[in-house]
Write a protein that holds these residues in place. Structure first.
Motif, PDB file in Angstrom:
ATOM      1  N   GLY A  13      39.507  26.002  46.912  1.00 21.06           N
ATOM      2  CA  GLY A  13      39.695  26.142  45.476  1.00 21.06           C
ATOM      3  C   GLY A  13      38.634  27.018  44.841  1.00 21.06           C
ATOM      4  O   GLY A  13      38.909  27.835  43.937  1.00 21.06           O
ATOM      5  N   VAL A  14      37.386  26.852  45.324  1.00 19.67           N
ATOM      6  CA  VAL A  14      36.303  27.698  44.784  1.00 19.67           C
ATOM      7  C   VAL A  14      36.541  29.156  45.108  1.00 19.67           C
ATOM      8  O   VAL A  14      36.379  30.056  44.262  1.00 19.67           O
ATOM      9  CB  VAL A  14      34.947  27.220  45.347  1.00 19.67           C
ATOM     10  N   PHE A  15      36.941  29.447  46.358  1.00 21.21           N
ATOM     11  CA  PHE A  15      37.221  30.824  46.744  1.00 21.21           C
ATOM     12  C   PHE A  15      38.372  31.410  45.928  1.00 21.21           C
ATOM     13  O   PHE A  15      38.332  32.582  45.520  1.00 21.21           O
ATOM     14  CB  PHE A  15      37.519  30.904  48.242  1.00 21.21           C
ATOM     15  N   ILE A  16      39.420  30.590  45.723  1.00 19.78           N
ATOM     16  CA  ILE A  16      40.562  31.088  44.924  1.00 19.78           C
ATOM     17  C   ILE A  16      40.125  31.376  43.495  1.00 19.78           C
ATOM     18  O   ILE A  16      40.499  32.389  42.894  1.00 19.78           O
ATOM     19  CB  ILE A  16      41.702  30.050  44.968  1.00 19.78           C
ATOM     20  N   PHE A  17      39.296  30.500  42.930  1.00 17.46           N
ATOM     21  CA  PHE A  17      38.822  30.688  41.552  1.00 17.46           C
ATOM     22  C   PHE A  17      37.963  31.944  41.448  1.00 17.46           C
ATOM     23  O   PHE A  17      38.102  32.764  40.520  1.00 17.46           O
ATOM     24  CB  PHE A  17      38.042  29.449  41.119  1.00 17.46           C
ATOM     25  N   VAL A  18      37.054  32.138  42.419  1.00 19.85           N
ATOM     26  CA  VAL A  18      36.214  33.347  42.410  1.00 19.85           C
ATOM     27  C   VAL A  18      37.064  34.587  42.584  1.00 19.85           C
ATOM     28  O   VAL A  18      36.848  35.639  41.942  1.00 19.85           O
ATOM     29  CB  VAL A  18      35.147  33.243  43.506  1.00 19.85           C
ATOM     30  N   GLY A  19      38.070  34.508  43.454  1.00 24.57           N
ATOM     31  CA  GLY A  19      38.956  35.661  43.641  1.00 24.57           C
ATOM     32  C   GLY A  19      39.712  36.001  42.380  1.00 24.57           C
ATOM     33  O   GLY A  19      39.901  37.186  42.049  1.00 24.57           O
ATOM     34  N   LEU A  20      40.174  34.958  41.663  1.00 23.54           N
ATOM     35  CA  LEU A  20      40.857  35.212  40.391  1.00 23.54           C
ATOM     36  C   LEU A  20      39.921  35.863  39.381  1.00 23.54           C
ATOM     37  O   LEU A  20      40.330  36.757  38.611  1.00 23.54           O
ATOM     38  CB  LEU A  20      41.429  33.902  39.850  1.00 23.54           C
ATOM     39  N   LEU A  21      38.661  35.402  39.373  1.00 28.27           N
ATOM     40  CA  LEU A  21      37.696  36.038  38.448  1.00 28.27           C
ATOM     41  C   LEU A  21      37.494  37.512  38.781  1.00 28.27           C
ATOM     42  O   LEU A  21      37.473  38.381  37.896  1.00 28.27           O
ATOM     43  CB  LEU A  21      36.357  35.299  38.517  1.00 28.27           C
ATOM     44  N   PHE A  22      37.337  37.829  40.076  1.00 27.55           N
ATOM     45  CA  PHE A  22      37.187  39.240  40.472  1.00 27.55           C
ATOM     46  C   PHE A  22      38.427  40.056  40.128  1.00 27.55           C
ATOM     47  O   PHE A  22      38.341  41.213  39.702  1.00 27.55           O
ATOM     48  CB  PHE A  22      36.881  39.329  41.971  1.00 27.55           C
ATOM     49  N   LEU A  23      39.612  39.438  40.347  1.00 26.20           N
ATOM     50  CA  LEU A  23      40.870  40.128  40.020  1.00 26.20           C
ATOM     51  C   LEU A  23      40.957  40.416  38.538  1.00 26.20           C
ATOM     52  O   LEU A  23      41.338  41.526  38.130  1.00 26.20           O
ATOM     53  CB  LEU A  23      42.046  39.276  40.489  1.00 26.20           C
ATOM     54  N   LEU A  24      40.617  39.439  37.724  1.00 25.46           N
ATOM     55  CA  LEU A  24      40.654  39.622  36.272  1.00 25.46           C
ATOM     56  C   LEU A  24      39.650  40.685  35.841  1.00 25.46           C
ATOM     57  O   LEU A  24      39.953  41.551  35.007  1.00 25.46           O
ATOM     58  CB  LEU A  24      40.357  38.295  35.584  1.00 25.46           C
ATOM     59  N   GLY A  25      38.441  40.660  36.438  1.00 23.61           N
ATOM     60  CA  GLY A  25      37.436  41.683  36.097  1.00 23.61           C
ATOM     61  C   GLY A  25      37.893  43.074  36.499  1.00 23.61           C
ATOM     62  O   GLY A  25      37.688  44.054  35.767  1.00 23.61           O
ATOM     63  N   GLY A  26      38.530  43.175  37.669  1.00 25.53           N
ATOM     64  CA  GLY A  26      39.026  44.480  38.098  1.00 25.53           C
ATOM     65  C   GLY A  26      40.115  45.010  37.193  1.00 25.53           C
ATOM     66  O   GLY A  26      40.162  46.198  36.872  1.00 25.53           O
ATOM     67  N   LEU A  28      40.478  44.273  34.024  1.00 28.74           N
ATOM     68  CA  LEU A  28      39.852  44.686  32.762  1.00 28.74           C
ATOM     69  C   LEU A  28      39.142  46.027  32.899  1.00 28.74           C
ATOM     70  O   LEU A  28      39.190  46.867  31.992  1.00 28.74           O
ATOM     71  CB  LEU A  28      38.865  43.612  32.303  1.00 28.74           C
ATOM     72  N   LEU A  29      38.478  46.251  34.037  1.00 27.05           N
ATOM     73  CA  LEU A  29      37.767  47.520  34.229  1.00 27.05           C
ATOM     74  C   LEU A  29      38.724  48.687  34.418  1.00 27.05           C
ATOM     75  O   LEU A  29      38.567  49.748  33.815  1.00 27.05           O
ATOM     76  CB  LEU A  29      36.829  47.400  35.440  1.00 27.05           C
ATOM     77  N   VAL A  30      39.730  48.493  35.302  1.00 31.48           N
ATOM     78  CA  VAL A  30      40.671  49.587  35.582  1.00 31.48           C
ATOM     79  C   VAL A  30      41.523  49.893  34.368  1.00 31.48           C
ATOM     80  O   VAL A  30      41.748  51.052  33.999  1.00 31.48           O
ATOM     81  CB  VAL A  30      41.550  49.244  36.796  1.00 31.48           C
ATOM     82  N   GLY A  31      42.017  48.892  33.702  1.00 33.75           N
ATOM     83  CA  GLY A  31      42.896  49.110  32.554  1.00 33.75           C
ATOM     84  C   GLY A  31      42.161  49.282  31.253  1.00 33.75           C
ATOM     85  O   GLY A  31      42.784  49.445  30.199  1.00 33.75           O
ATOM     86  N   ASN A  32      40.811  49.306  31.302  1.00 33.80           N
ATOM     87  CA  ASN A  32      40.013  49.483  30.091  1.00 33.80           C
ATOM     88  C   ASN A  32      40.392  48.462  29.029  1.00 33.80           C
ATOM     89  O   ASN A  32      40.373  48.749  27.838  1.00 33.80           O
ATOM     90  CB  ASN A  32      40.178  50.909  29.548  1.00 33.80           C
ATOM     91  N   LEU A  33      40.761  47.232  29.515  1.00 27.87           N
ATOM     92  CA  LEU A  33      41.210  46.203  28.575  1.00 27.87           C
ATOM     93  C   LEU A  33      40.065  45.515  27.862  1.00 27.87           C
ATOM     94  O   LEU A  33      40.289  44.795  26.894  1.00 27.87           O
ATOM     95  CB  LEU A  33      42.046  45.164  29.330  1.00 27.87           C
ATOM     96  N   HIS A  34      38.834  45.801  28.339  1.00 27.57           N
ATOM     97  CA  HIS A  34      37.711  45.140  27.681  1.00 27.57           C
ATOM     98  C   HIS A  34      37.525  45.633  26.260  1.00 27.57           C
ATOM     99  O   HIS A  34      36.938  44.967  25.414  1.00 27.57           O
ATOM    100  CB  HIS A  34      36.421  45.368  28.486  1.00 27.57           C
ATOM    101  N   GLU A  35      38.071  46.851  25.961  1.00 25.48           N
ATOM    102  CA  GLU A  35      37.967  47.351  24.599  1.00 25.48           C
ATOM    103  C   GLU A  35      38.835  46.550  23.639  1.00 25.48           C
ATOM    104  O   GLU A  35      38.659  46.594  22.433  1.00 25.48           O
ATOM    105  CB  GLU A  35      38.382  48.833  24.549  1.00 25.48           C
TER     106      GLU A  35
END
Length: 328
Positions: A13-26, A28-35
């Motif tokens: 579960g911890v690995f899945i949660f960390v993977g989801l966080l990395f996926l969400l960060g990626g 946001l970075l690729v799609g410039n959604l942080h703006e």
């Protein structure tokens, strides 16, 4: 469920949660959604036409992306109202009298809104302000100008074609000049003559320069004639005297001519009357004979004993006077 399987599930579960966080960060970075989460302010600008501008297009200021197009709509006056979502940290760089225009992201890229201009010491914009539209050249206008330029190029090409045809077929002055050897030789001879004339003109100019330099040299006659008024006045006076003398000589010659032409005048008698001339000649001969006899009489008187002492005393007095003059 035993304790080992429980730990395994927690780790998964911890690995899945960390993977989801990395996926969400990626994402946001690729799609410039942080703006999306940045605070933004709205600015409005009104265009006559937007030339294909779409919602979500970028907004640029000095080559830096500062926002996006939030909304595009047409007002009752058939103008296009464009709402811009601008980052609040770019507010300090946008002045109230700044202008907007529609540009292109690259040569054939997407349409963008460009903010430019502004006067120094002008306040910055606030949320909801409206920016004026600057003068821009649309793609359609550029295509129209390119079409006109193409027409001009075609006309110029046709003219060059006509000129080249005349050159190759010996038509016109230039064509004859290029193809006619006789005309070329004539022009060449004219050029040679002009060259000789220029050389002669240079010599003439050099002579004039030499003459003018002599005029500027003090002490020369030319300089005195040009600069010395006393010399000029003297020459002028001499010329006037020569004119008077010439006039008097002409009058004298005229009078002599008139007198010689008149047989009643003394000059006319001497020139025209042979008897008078012979008489005058005889008179001159008599005068010469008389002077010779007078000399003989004087010599005889000097030898006379009565007058000999007088002449001796006179001769002594003359010698004494000459000696006194020599001593002085």
């Amino acid at each position: 469920m035993n304790e080992s399987s429980r730990k395994r599930n927690i780790l998964v579960g911890v690995f899945i949660f960390v993977g989801l966080l990395f996926l969400l960060g990626g994402i946001l970075l690729v799609g410039n959604l942080h703006e999306t989460f940045k605070r933004k302010m709205e600015l409005v600008t009104v265009f006559d036409e937007v030339n294909g501008l779409q919602t979500g297009a970028n907004v640029w200021l000095s080559g830096v992306k500062i926002g996006k197009v939030r909304n595009i709509k047409i007002n009752p006056s058939r103008n296009v109202v464009v709402t811009l979502a601008i980052e609040e940290n770019a507010q300090q760089f946008i002045l109230k009298d700044a202008q907007t225009k529609i540009g292109t992201d690259g040569l054939i890229g997407n349409k963008v809104v460009v903010i430019f201009g502004g006067t120094a010491n002008t306040p910055t914009v606030h949320d909801g302000d409206t920016l004026t539209v600057g003068n821009t050249i649309s793609t359609e206008d550029m295509m129209i100008k390119l079409g006109k330029n193409n027409e001009n190029l075609l006309a110029i090409t046709a003219d060059f074609k006509t000129i080249s045809h005349k050159l190759t077929t010996k038509e016109g002055t230039v064509g004859k000049l290029i193809n006619d050897d006789a005309m070329y030789d004539n022009i060449n001879s004219i050029a040679v003559s002009l060259n000789k004339a220029s050389i002669k003109s240079e010599k003439v100019i050099a002579s004039l320069n030499e003459y003018t330099s002599k005029l500027n040299k003090k002490g020369t006659l030319s300089n005195d004639l040009v600069t010395d008024t006393i010399v000029f006045n003297s020459i002028k006076k001499s010329v006037l005297e020569l004119q008077k003398m010439t006039k008097s000589a002409n009058e004298l010659m005229a009078n002599l001519k008139d007198a010689s032409a008149n047989p009643n005048s003394a000059m006319g008698v001497l020139l025209h009357d042979e008897q008078s001339g012979a008489s005058l000649k005889k008179t001159i001969q008599n005068l010469e004979t008389s002077s010779e006899k007078l000399d003989e009489d004087l010599k005889a008187a000097q030898s006379n004993f009565l007058l000999r002492g007088y002449f001796k005393d006179k001769e002594k007095a003359a010698k004494k006077q000459q000696k006194a003059q020599e001593q002085q």
